[in-house]
Design a protein around this motif. Structure first.
Motif, PDB file in Angstrom:
ATOM      1  N   ALA A  79       0.842  -1.209   0.000  1.00 19.04           N
ATOM      2  CA  ALA A  79       0.000   0.000   0.000  1.00 19.04           C
ATOM      3  C   ALA A  79       0.873   1.254   0.000  1.00 19.04           C
ATOM      4  CB  ALA A  79      -0.927  -0.006   1.205  1.00 19.04           C
ATOM      5  N   LEU A  80       1.954   1.250   0.778  1.00 18.11           N
ATOM      6  CA  LEU A  80       2.867   2.393   0.785  1.00 18.11           C
ATOM      7  C   LEU A  80       3.578   2.557  -0.554  1.00 18.11           C
ATOM      8  CD1 LEU A  80       4.409   2.061   4.347  1.00 18.11           C
ATOM      9  CD2 LEU A  80       2.899   3.856   3.517  1.00 18.11           C
ATOM     10  N   VAL A  82       2.412   1.657  -3.518  1.00 17.33           N
ATOM     11  CA  VAL A  82       1.431   2.183  -4.480  1.00 17.33           C
ATOM     12  C   VAL A  82       1.223   3.677  -4.258  1.00 17.33           C
ATOM     13  CG1 VAL A  82      -1.012   2.108  -5.124  1.00 17.33           C
ATOM     14  CG2 VAL A  82       0.284   0.002  -4.909  1.00 17.33           C
ATOM     15  N   CYS A  83       1.134   4.089  -2.993  1.00 14.05           N
ATOM     16  CA  CYS A  83       0.970   5.514  -2.686  1.00 14.05           C
ATOM     17  C   CYS A  83       2.190   6.320  -3.139  1.00 14.05           C
ATOM     18  CB  CYS A  83       0.736   5.687  -1.196  1.00 14.05           C
ATOM     19  SG  CYS A  83       0.452   7.380  -0.699  1.00 14.05           S
ATOM     20  N   ALA A  84       3.381   5.798  -2.892  1.00 13.26           N
ATOM     21  CA  ALA A  84       4.597   6.495  -3.306  1.00 13.26           C
ATOM     22  C   ALA A  84       4.722   6.528  -4.825  1.00 13.26           C
ATOM     23  CB  ALA A  84       5.820   5.818  -2.692  1.00 13.26           C
ATOM     24  N   LYS A  86       2.244   6.673  -6.938  1.00  9.92           N
ATOM     25  CA  LYS A  86       1.311   7.681  -7.437  1.00  9.92           C
ATOM     26  C   LYS A  86       1.874   9.090  -7.280  1.00  9.92           C
ATOM     27  CE  LYS A  86      -3.032   5.225  -6.866  1.00  9.92           C
ATOM     28  NZ  LYS A  86      -4.338   5.199  -6.178  1.00  9.92           N
ATOM     29  N   GLN A  87       2.695   9.306  -6.238  1.00  7.56           N
ATOM     30  CA  GLN A  87       3.268  10.628  -6.020  1.00  7.56           C
ATOM     31  C   GLN A  87       4.465  10.893  -6.916  1.00  7.56           C
ATOM     32  OE1 GLN A  87       4.171  10.960  -1.887  1.00  7.56           O
ATOM     33  NE2 GLN A  87       2.033  11.394  -1.310  1.00  7.56           N
TER      34      GLN A  87
END
Length: 97
Positions: A79-80, A82-84, A86-87
């Motif tokens: 999850a981290l 995927v979030c990173a 996207k950024q």
């Protein structure tokens, strides 16, 4: 026990080294996470081998706990990542300073 205890420890050591090499040499966050997972599994193999050697169930219980922690670690880590991604648009660890 059919397999000698030294062979179980050798297998656990080889798995741990493979995971450590994967975590250190790769330039991809997902491969680093995979290396950590392999290292945790090596610890679980060592605990199960010790539990079989000394006929105690505590080692097997700890191995199940290790697998549960590894599953939680992978879900949170992915999850981290995927979030990173996207950024920054990359899974290269050098891009996150």
């Amino acid at each position: 026990m059919i397999v000698p205890y030294s062979h179980v420890l050798l297998l656990a050591g080889i798995l741990f080294l493979m995971g450590m090499l994967c975590a250190v040499t790769r330039r991809n966050l997902i491969m680093i996470l995979l290396g950590l997972e392999i290292m945790l599994n090596a610890g679980a193999v060592a605990f199960i081998g010790a539990a079989l050697r000394w006929q105690h169930l505590e080692g097997q219980a700890i191995a199940i706990f290790i697998l549960a922690v590894a599953a939680a670690e992978v879900s949170v880590g992915l999850a981290l990542i995927v979030c990173a991604y996207k950024q920054k648009g990359s899974v290269d660890p050098g891009a996150y300073n």
